[in-house]
Design a protein around this motif. Sequence first.
Motif, PDB file in Angstrom:
ATOM      1  N   PHE A  98       0.820  -1.140  -0.107  1.00 48.18           N
ATOM      2  CA  PHE A  98      -0.135  -0.172  -0.047  1.00 48.18           C
ATOM      3  C   PHE A  98       1.015   1.295  -0.150  1.00 48.18           C
ATOM      4  O   PHE A  98       1.834   1.376   0.714  1.00 48.18           O
ATOM      5  CB  PHE A  98      -0.910  -0.021   1.219  1.00 48.18           C
ATOM      6  CG  PHE A  98      -2.127  -0.833   1.263  1.00 48.18           C
ATOM      7  CD1 PHE A  98      -3.191  -0.578   0.400  1.00 48.18           C
ATOM      8  CD2 PHE A  98      -2.014  -2.277   1.838  1.00 48.18           C
ATOM      9  CE1 PHE A  98      -3.909  -1.656   0.336  1.00 48.18           C
ATOM     10  CE2 PHE A  98      -2.830  -3.001   1.685  1.00 48.18           C
ATOM     11  CZ  PHE A  98      -4.136  -2.838   1.145  1.00 48.18           C
ATOM     12  N   ALA A 149       1.738  -5.549   2.808  1.00 48.72           N
ATOM     13  CA  ALA A 149       0.962  -6.092   3.858  1.00 48.72           C
ATOM     14  C   ALA A 149       0.685  -7.482   3.925  1.00 48.72           C
ATOM     15  O   ALA A 149       0.280  -8.248   4.254  1.00 48.72           O
ATOM     16  CB  ALA A 149      -0.742  -5.555   3.635  1.00 48.72           C
ATOM     17  N   SER A 184      -6.343 -10.122  13.583  1.00 45.50           N
ATOM     18  CA  SER A 184      -6.853  -9.121  12.831  1.00 45.50           C
ATOM     19  C   SER A 184      -5.514  -8.257  12.505  1.00 45.50           C
ATOM     20  O   SER A 184      -4.624  -8.026  13.180  1.00 45.50           O
ATOM     21  CB  SER A 184      -7.655  -8.262  13.545  1.00 45.50           C
ATOM     22  OG  SER A 184      -8.202  -7.336  12.944  1.00 45.50           O
ATOM     23  N   GLY A 185      -5.576  -7.897  11.292  1.00 45.54           N
ATOM     24  CA  GLY A 185      -4.384  -7.266  10.866  1.00 45.54           C
ATOM     25  C   GLY A 185      -3.276  -7.911   9.989  1.00 45.54           C
ATOM     26  O   GLY A 185      -2.042  -7.193   9.751  1.00 45.54           O
ATOM     27  N   CYS A 186      -3.308  -9.213   9.821  1.00 41.07           N
ATOM     28  CA  CYS A 186      -2.209  -9.871   9.588  1.00 41.07           C
ATOM     29  C   CYS A 186      -2.299 -10.227   8.066  1.00 41.07           C
ATOM     30  O   CYS A 186      -1.162 -10.911   7.353  1.00 41.07           O
ATOM     31  CB  CYS A 186      -2.343 -11.304  10.188  1.00 41.07           C
ATOM     32  SG  CYS A 186      -1.570 -11.382  11.837  1.00 41.07           S
ATOM     33  N   GLY A 187      -2.904  -9.432   7.423  1.00 41.31           N
ATOM     34  CA  GLY A 187      -3.141  -9.569   5.720  1.00 41.31           C
ATOM     35  C   GLY A 187      -4.112 -10.618   4.997  1.00 41.31           C
ATOM     36  O   GLY A 187      -3.796 -10.849   3.776  1.00 41.31           O
ATOM     37  N   LYS A 188      -4.921 -10.991   5.807  1.00 36.73           N
ATOM     38  CA  LYS A 188      -5.653 -12.156   5.320  1.00 36.73           C
ATOM     39  C   LYS A 188      -6.848 -11.584   4.062  1.00 36.73           C
ATOM     40  O   LYS A 188      -6.834 -12.088   2.883  1.00 36.73           O
ATOM     41  CB  LYS A 188      -6.602 -12.860   6.654  1.00 36.73           C
ATOM     42  CG  LYS A 188      -5.705 -13.387   7.518  1.00 36.73           C
ATOM     43  CD  LYS A 188      -6.710 -13.908   8.860  1.00 36.73           C
ATOM     44  CE  LYS A 188      -7.644 -13.262   9.321  1.00 36.73           C
ATOM     45  NZ  LYS A 188      -6.880 -12.152  10.142  1.00 36.73           N
ATOM     46  N   SER A 189      -7.387 -10.177   4.461  1.00 35.75           N
ATOM     47  CA  SER A 189      -8.195  -9.682   3.639  1.00 35.75           C
ATOM     48  C   SER A 189      -7.542  -9.119   2.321  1.00 35.75           C
ATOM     49  O   SER A 189      -7.837  -9.118   1.371  1.00 35.75           O
ATOM     50  CB  SER A 189      -9.123  -8.584   4.189  1.00 35.75           C
ATOM     51  OG  SER A 189      -9.957  -9.175   5.404  1.00 35.75           O
ATOM     52  N   VAL A 190      -6.295  -8.524   2.824  1.00 34.63           N
ATOM     53  CA  VAL A 190      -5.585  -8.050   1.556  1.00 34.63           C
ATOM     54  C   VAL A 190      -4.917  -9.320   0.519  1.00 34.63           C
ATOM     55  O   VAL A 190      -5.263  -8.844  -0.697  1.00 34.63           O
ATOM     56  CB  VAL A 190      -4.310  -7.408   2.150  1.00 34.63           C
ATOM     57  CG1 VAL A 190      -3.412  -6.890   0.834  1.00 34.63           C
ATOM     58  CG2 VAL A 190      -4.640  -6.255   2.817  1.00 34.63           C
TER      59      VAL A 190
HETATM   60  N1  LIG Z   1      -6.487   0.236   1.789  1.00 33.42           N
HETATM   61  C1  LIG Z   1      -5.563   0.010   2.864  1.00 33.42           C
HETATM   62  N2  LIG Z   1      -4.542   1.069   2.943  1.00 33.42           N
HETATM   63  C2  LIG Z   1      -3.645   0.930   3.952  1.00 33.42           C
HETATM   64  N3  LIG Z   1      -3.322  -0.084   4.671  1.00 33.42           N
HETATM   65  C3  LIG Z   1      -4.088  -1.330   4.441  1.00 33.42           C
HETATM   66  C4  LIG Z   1      -5.484  -0.915   3.689  1.00 33.42           C
HETATM   67  N4  LIG Z   1      -6.001  -2.121   3.889  1.00 33.42           N
HETATM   68  C5  LIG Z   1      -5.351  -2.950   4.743  1.00 33.42           C
HETATM   69  N5  LIG Z   1      -4.301  -2.431   5.256  1.00 33.42           N
HETATM   70  C6  LIG Z   1      -3.272  -2.729   6.053  1.00 33.42           C
HETATM   71  O1  LIG Z   1      -2.855  -3.934   5.726  1.00 33.42           O
HETATM   72  C7  LIG Z   1      -2.925  -4.835   7.090  1.00 33.42           C
HETATM   73  C8  LIG Z   1      -3.519  -6.159   6.813  1.00 33.42           C
HETATM   74  O2  LIG Z   1      -4.835  -5.994   6.847  1.00 33.42           O
HETATM   75  P1  LIG Z   1      -5.934  -7.016   6.435  1.00 33.42           P
HETATM   76  O3  LIG Z   1      -5.673  -7.704   5.379  1.00 33.42           O
HETATM   77  O4  LIG Z   1      -7.260  -6.432   6.304  1.00 33.42           O
HETATM   78  O5  LIG Z   1      -5.932  -7.795   7.742  1.00 33.42           O
HETATM   79  P2  LIG Z   1      -6.817  -8.917   8.216  1.00 33.42           P
HETATM   80  O6  LIG Z   1      -7.715  -9.184   7.182  1.00 33.42           O
HETATM   81  O7  LIG Z   1      -5.988 -10.217   8.375  1.00 33.42           O
HETATM   82  O8  LIG Z   1      -7.531  -8.634   9.480  1.00 33.42           O
HETATM   83  C9  LIG Z   1      -3.090  -4.035   7.976  1.00 33.42           C
HETATM   84  O9  LIG Z   1      -1.962  -3.486   8.904  1.00 33.42           O
HETATM   85  C10 LIG Z   1      -3.940  -3.096   7.492  1.00 33.42           C
HETATM   86  O10 LIG Z   1      -4.141  -1.839   8.382  1.00 33.42           O
END
Ligand SMILES: Nc1ncnc2c1ncn2[C@@H]1O[C@H](COP(=O)(O)OP(=O)(O)O)[C@@H](O)[C@H]1O
Length: 331
Positions: free
Chosen positions: A14, A23, A43-49
């Motif tokens: 990002f 991420a 939460s915040g480990c990059g699963k959604s990304v």
């Molecule tokens: N649009 C974005 N812009 C900047 N940072 C992001 C964005 N989306 C996610 N992140 C960061 O990427 C990291 C992984 O996030 P995410 O994949 O949502 O975690 P999870 O799904 O495992 O809870 C986190 O540090 C989050 O803050």
Amino acid sequence: MNSMLEVKNLKTGFDIDGALYHAVDDVSFSVKPRQIVGIVGESGCGKSVLSLSVMKLLPKGIGKITNGEVIFQGKKLEGLTDDEMNKIRGKDISMIFQEPMTSLNPVFTIGSQLTEIMLNHGDLSKKAARDMAIQLLKSVGISRPEKIVDEYPHQLSGGMRQRVMIAIAIACQPKLLIADEPTTALDVTVQAQILELLKSIQEKNDMSIILITHDLGVVAEMCDEVIVMYAGKIVERTDVDSLFHNPQHPYTKLLMASIPRIDEEVGQLATIQGIVPSLKNMPTIGCRFADRCPSAKPECKTVIPQLAKFEEGHEVSCLLFESSYPKESVR
Ligand SMILES: Nc1ncnc2c1ncn2[C@@H]1O[C@H](COP(=O)(O)OP(=O)(O)O)[C@@H](O)[C@H]1O
Ligand SMILES: [Mg+2]
């Protein structure tokens, strides 16, 4: 075909204040046909990304894949145009998001949102699509589908909306479904029903599923294989039995220990000290978990561990294991 999906050395970054922060950092895994692969981690480990990267749904101009490839049914996705990707999305690969209210459009009826995807991807009359929408709503356990089809998202309960999301996701019988915390927003009884529904659809449609959850109970119930993610990296990957009976990575062990047990007093609940580092505070050398790890040794702060084979079908990235030392490192 032995892989439905292959992710190789994927890095997603990002742009934050003019600098690039990753991420998802060098993640590789594969999903076989009909397999349910769980991805767990705080939460915040990059699963959604990671899942948005596979779907190519990263926020434009902010998030981008900087390395690696995603191969779906033998075909590389990175070279595809938006149009080509649109054809795959919703049809061959689809996704269920955590919060159904944000992914359903409040101004359109349930029926029009369901038929839209079928009309986009298939050669159907409007009447046939509407009939199919009603059938689909019925198949995801919605009673009185003839009525619900003409209602708006806000008229439905959370559980019903999540069923609608599942109906939309499976409308075109995708080969791969990515379900990102599909039941987190729901209460426990509804959660169990939704998981059962996903499992029965998976069996009926011969679908593969990537199931993202922070609930290890869900993993035990549903998954064949499990990937444990910490701070953008895979720290352990194994089948569901050895995850529960033979976890190796200290992070995985702590996750297992933090499952509340019925026979335990709440006060004894094990939690993991500290928090997942934010992208800007990610350690650049050593193991990313070292700061929070009860088993860390001095070199954990300086040597970056590699994901390596622990036993057949089981990989770990931790310097407690000889195999995780990078080949070039001098000890
Ligand atoms: N649009 C974005 N812009 C900047 N940072 C992001 C964005 N989306 C996610 N992140 C960061 O990427 C990291 C992984 O996030 P995410 O994949 O949502 O975690 P999870 O799904 O495992 O809870 C986190 O540090 C989050 O803050
Ligand atoms: Mg998430």
